[in-house]
Design an enzyme around this catalytic site. Structure first.
Site, PDB file in Angstrom:
ATOM      1  N   PHE A   1      -6.453  -4.262   9.430  1.00 51.30           N
ATOM      2  CA  PHE A   1      -5.166  -4.558  10.061  1.00 51.30           C
ATOM      3  C   PHE A   1      -4.693  -3.408  10.946  1.00 51.30           C
ATOM      4  O   PHE A   1      -4.477  -3.574  12.154  1.00 51.30           O
ATOM      5  CB  PHE A   1      -4.134  -4.870   8.967  1.00 51.30           C
ATOM      6  CG  PHE A   1      -2.722  -4.993   9.448  1.00 51.30           C
ATOM      7  CD1 PHE A   1      -2.412  -5.720  10.584  1.00 51.30           C
ATOM      8  CD2 PHE A   1      -1.691  -4.376   8.757  1.00 51.30           C
ATOM      9  CE1 PHE A   1      -1.094  -5.840  11.032  1.00 51.30           C
ATOM     10  CE2 PHE A   1      -0.379  -4.487   9.182  1.00 51.30           C
ATOM     11  CZ  PHE A   1      -0.076  -5.213  10.320  1.00 51.30           C
TER      12      PHE A   1
ATOM     13  N   ASN B   1     -10.780   5.060  -1.528  1.00 46.52           N
ATOM     14  CA  ASN B   1      -9.598   5.839  -1.174  1.00 46.52           C
ATOM     15  C   ASN B   1      -9.690   7.315  -1.528  1.00 46.52           C
ATOM     16  O   ASN B   1      -9.026   8.140  -0.890  1.00 46.52           O
ATOM     17  CB  ASN B   1      -8.365   5.238  -1.855  1.00 46.52           C
ATOM     18  CG  ASN B   1      -8.082   3.825  -1.418  1.00 46.52           C
ATOM     19  OD1 ASN B   1      -8.514   3.396  -0.347  1.00 46.52           O
ATOM     20  ND2 ASN B   1      -7.361   3.077  -2.236  1.00 46.52           N
TER      21      ASN B   1
ATOM     22  N   TYR C   1      -3.722   2.397  -7.091  1.00 43.24           N
ATOM     23  CA  TYR C   1      -3.762   2.433  -5.633  1.00 43.24           C
ATOM     24  C   TYR C   1      -3.131   3.717  -5.111  1.00 43.24           C
ATOM     25  O   TYR C   1      -3.749   4.471  -4.348  1.00 43.24           O
ATOM     26  CB  TYR C   1      -3.053   1.221  -5.039  1.00 43.24           C
ATOM     27  CG  TYR C   1      -2.822   1.352  -3.545  1.00 43.24           C
ATOM     28  CD1 TYR C   1      -3.877   1.206  -2.655  1.00 43.24           C
ATOM     29  CD2 TYR C   1      -1.559   1.657  -3.035  1.00 43.24           C
ATOM     30  CE1 TYR C   1      -3.679   1.357  -1.278  1.00 43.24           C
ATOM     31  CE2 TYR C   1      -1.352   1.802  -1.670  1.00 43.24           C
ATOM     32  CZ  TYR C   1      -2.413   1.658  -0.804  1.00 43.24           C
ATOM     33  OH  TYR C   1      -2.216   1.826   0.549  1.00 43.24           O
TER      34      TYR C   1
ATOM     35  N   LYS D   1      -5.050   6.897  -3.281  1.00 40.08           N
ATOM     36  CA  LYS D   1      -4.658   7.268  -1.925  1.00 40.08           C
ATOM     37  C   LYS D   1      -4.176   8.716  -1.882  1.00 40.08           C
ATOM     38  O   LYS D   1      -4.476   9.456  -0.933  1.00 40.08           O
ATOM     39  CB  LYS D   1      -3.571   6.337  -1.402  1.00 40.08           C
ATOM     40  CG  LYS D   1      -4.036   4.941  -1.034  1.00 40.08           C
ATOM     41  CD  LYS D   1      -5.028   4.934   0.132  1.00 40.08           C
ATOM     42  CE  LYS D   1      -4.395   5.326   1.436  1.00 40.08           C
ATOM     43  NZ  LYS D   1      -5.350   5.249   2.578  1.00 40.08           N
TER      44      LYS D   1
END
Length: 299
Positions: free
Chosen positions: A11, A81, A130, A134
């Site tokens: 994206f 990540n 997540y 990250k």
């Protein structure tokens, strides 16, 4: 100028690639797993020596890492990540290339801080795998002995928003339900800081081309806290939806523990001369237009 973009098919990666290609004198090289990539690589499984050799052969002037995973289990999150940025940094060091590395981090690295805008020096307390993975990747980049900058992107939206994001899922649900149906979502009472993906891409362009060293971490966001319900209501108005929005469905597991977020974007304005240009209404209108196939969407 040769700029290598990892995750160019995602994206944000698509918007970043489009903005870079619009610059005079810039050649964009794409890196990823797709057959058409200029560099076939998967940072989750690649090795430092192989990637260093490929980077040396391509000789980019800058590298932008848009690659990342938002789901798929803890192992995939950790490999993509956390391990991915570490492999990239070590490979760039081994290749001895004088490049700038621009890495896209996430607001999920902070956690929540209700009522207080989050500056780059705010405590990091991610609320799940997540955000934790990250954060590991961003810290690796920020502490590398390279010319690096981490752009901590808050909640991106706009044309092409994926169904894994709340705005993208809402748009898909509205299309499915029709004008008088029922849309099922999770709790919409949280506050988020939304930023258009095209404004994110502009920040990447500025960070990639800026002369001299940059701060190691910069927040990229809209700079205001917006109740998520306003996103749902805005999309409903744009789509002509008159049905029912049911908040008893399943929400995002990635950020459900974060009730309020707002970024302080002063540092990005100072270092890059950057500020968000698109309103939430514009982002939602262009998101809906991209779902219904009404081009074009301004860069």
């Amino acid at each position: 100028m040769r700029v290598l973009v990892l995750g160019s098919t995602g994206f944000l990666g698509r918007h970043v690639t489009e903005h870079l290609r619009a610059l005079s004198g810039v050649r964009v090289l794409r890196a990823g797993r797709s057959p058409g990539a200029d560099l076939r690589v998967d940072l989750a499984t690649g090795t430092v020596p192989a990637l260093a050799a490929d980077l040396h052969a391509l000789a980019p002037d800058a590298v932008v890492n848009c690659a990342g995973a938002v789901g798929g289990g803890p192992l995939l999150l950790a490999e993509t990540n956390a391990r991915g940025p570490a492999v990239l940094c070590e490979a760039l060091t081994a290749a001895a290339l004088p490049v700038r590395l621009v890495h896209l981090g996430s607001a999920g690295e902070y956690g929540t801080n209700a009522g207080q805008p989050l500056g780059e020096d705010a405590a990091t307390c991610p609320q799940g795998a997540y955000g934790a993975t990250k954060l590991a990747g961003s810290l690796t980049v920020a502490e590398a002995a390279l010319d690096t900058v981490v752009l901590r992107v808050f909640n991106p939206l706009g044309p092409g928003s994926p169904g894994t994001s709340l705005p993208g899922r809402l748009a898909d649900e509205l299309l499915r339900a029709g004008p008088d149906g029922t849309v099922q979502v999770g709790d919409l009472s949280a506050y988020r800081d939304f930023v258009d993906a095209r404004d994110v891409a502009h920040a990447v362009v500025l960070a990639t081309t800026a002369p001299g060293p940059l701060p190691r971490i910069l927040n990229i966001a809209g700079g205001s806290a917006t109740r998520v319900r306003e996103v749902a209501e805005g999309l409903a108005r744009i789509s002509g939806f008159h049905g029912r929005i049911d908040e008893n469905g399943t929400g995002s597991q990635r950020s459900s523990a974060v009730s309020w977020q707002q970024a302080d974007i002063t540092a990005a304005a100072t270092a890059l001369g950057w500020h968000p240009e698109r309103t939430l209404a514009t982002s939602l209108a262009d998101l809906w237009a991209s779902r219904t196939g009404t081009p074009p969407y301004p860069v």
